[in-house]
Design a protein around this motif. Structure first.
Motif, short mmCIF file in Angstrom:
data_model
loop_
_atom_site.label_atom_id
_atom_site.label_comp_id
_atom_site.label_asym_id
_atom_site.label_seq_id
_atom_site.Cartn_x
_atom_site.Cartn_y
_atom_site.Cartn_z
N THR A 9 -10.19 42.18 59.66
CA THR A 9 -8.79 42.30 60.51
C THR A 9 -9.01 43.55 61.05
O THR A 9 -10.07 44.75 60.54
CB THR A 9 -7.67 43.03 59.94
OG1 THR A 9 -8.27 44.25 59.09
CG2 THR A 9 -7.14 41.97 58.70
N PRO A 10 -8.71 43.96 62.37
CA PRO A 10 -9.41 44.93 63.60
C PRO A 10 -9.60 46.45 63.41
O PRO A 10 -10.43 47.07 62.83
CB PRO A 10 -8.80 44.51 64.81
CG PRO A 10 -8.23 43.65 64.98
CD PRO A 10 -7.98 43.06 63.01
N SER A 11 -8.36 46.55 62.72
CA SER A 11 -8.15 47.93 61.81
C SER A 11 -9.13 48.68 61.29
O SER A 11 -9.38 49.40 60.62
CB SER A 11 -6.76 47.93 61.34
OG SER A 11 -6.96 46.97 59.94
N SER A 124 -17.17 38.64 59.34
CA SER A 124 -16.46 39.67 58.85
C SER A 124 -17.47 40.58 60.32
O SER A 124 -17.21 41.07 61.27
CB SER A 124 -16.88 40.83 57.64
OG SER A 124 -16.23 39.84 56.60
N MET A 127 -15.86 39.75 63.59
CA MET A 127 -14.85 40.79 63.88
C MET A 127 -15.63 41.71 64.56
O MET A 127 -15.16 43.07 65.05
CB MET A 127 -13.98 40.95 62.89
CG MET A 127 -12.97 42.21 63.11
SD MET A 127 -11.38 41.38 64.26
CE MET A 127 -10.90 39.88 63.75
N THR A 131 -14.59 44.08 67.80
CA THR A 131 -14.12 45.75 67.13
C THR A 131 -14.55 46.72 68.02
O THR A 131 -13.85 47.89 68.99
CB THR A 131 -13.19 45.52 66.30
OG1 THR A 131 -12.63 44.69 65.90
CG2 THR A 131 -12.05 46.97 65.83
#
Length: 225
Positions: A9-11, A124, A127, A131
Motif C-alpha cells: 500500500t502507498p501509505s 513491495s 510499490m 511511491t
C-alpha cells in the motif's frame, strides 16, 4: 533486508513512516541523541528527522541526496521498472536492468547493486518505486537553514538520480563541508569508496569519532593520553 510481510500500500512508503521507524529504533536503544545519516532516500529520511526532531540529532550525514522540493527526476519516471517487476518478477527484471546499465556504459561491478533486490518481494519493490519516486519531502528546502547540528554532505556528478545540484544546494543552505567522488561508477563499482570518503570528510571537518570523543571528554592538564 527481506521482510516477511509484503508492503503493497502507498501509505507504507510515506516518508513519515520511515521517520517513525527511526524514532522507534532510537527509543528501543535508549539513545537521547545520535549521529544520523543516510544515502539517497535514506538521506531524505535523515534530513526530515533532523528537521522535525533536531534535539535528537547530534550530527547529520547526507550521502547522495535524491529528494528536495520536487519529485526525483529519475525515480518519478520508473513506472516501467515497476511494471517489469510485477510482470516478470525480480530475477528477470534484474537481467533486464543489468543489460540496460551495461548498454549505457556502466561497469559490470556497478550492476551488482541489482542483486540486492533478490531478497525482496516483487510487489513491495514495485510499490516502493512508484511511491517513493513521487516524494516531495521538502517543499521549501530553505528550512534546511535552521538545522542547528553539524552537517556533512557527500556527492558525485553524472548521476541524475542523485543530482549534484541538490547536494550543492544543501551545502549552501547548511554551510556543510562537501566531498565529491568521481562519479557513479566509483560509487557503485568500488566497494568502500563511500565509507572511506565519509571517514576522511568527517576527520577533515573535525567531526570524526575521535574528535567527538575528545570534545566530550577533554584531557585534563597533565593527563596522559
Amino acid at each position: 533486508h527481506a521482510s516477511g510481510t509484503p508492503f503493497v500500500t502507498p501509505s507504507a512508503y510515506a516518508i513519515e513512516e520511515f521517520v517513525d521507524d527511526a524514532l522507534a529504533v532510537l527509543r528501543e536503544l535508549g539513545w537521547e541523541r545520535a549521529a544520523v545519516g543516510g544515502s539517497s532516500m535514506g538521506a531524505a529520511i535523515a534530513l526530515r528527522l533532523a528537521l522535525d526532531h533536531p534535539d535528537l540529532v547530534e550530527m547529520l550525514i547526507l550521502t547522495g541526496p535524491a529528494f528536495g522540493a520536487e519529485p526525483n527526476p529519475v525515480l518519478a519516471t520508473e513506472d516501467e521498472m515497476a511494471r517489469q517487476l510485477e510482470e516478470f518478477g525480480i530475477p528477470e527484471t534484474i537481467l533486464l536492468r543489468r543489460a540496460a546499465m551495461l548498454e549505457l556504459g556502466a561497469p559490470l561491478a556497478a550492476t551488482a547493486i541489482l542483486d540486492t533486490w533478490i531478497a525482496h518481494d516483487a510487489r513491495s519493490l514495485a510499490m516502493a518505486l512508484r511511491t517513493v519516486g513521487q516524494w516531495v519531502p521538502f517543499p521549501d528546502l530553505e528550512e534546511a537553514r535552521r538545522l542547528p547540528m553539524p552537517v556533512v554532505v557527500l556527492a558525485w556528478p553524472d548521476d541524475a538520480m542523485h543530482p549534484l545540484e541538490l547536494a550543492e544546494r544543501l551545502v549552501e543552505l547548511t554551510a556543510a563541508p562537501l566531498v565529491l567522488l568521481s562519479g557513479l561508477a566509483e560509487v557503485l563499482g568500488t566497494p568502500g569508496a563511500v565509507s572511506r570518503a565519509l571517514t576522511a570528510l568527517l576527520h577533515s571537518s573535525g567531526l570524526g569519532p575521535d574528535a567527538q570523543s575528545q570534545a566530550r571528554h577533554p584531557a585534563g592538564r597533565g593527563e596522559r593520553r
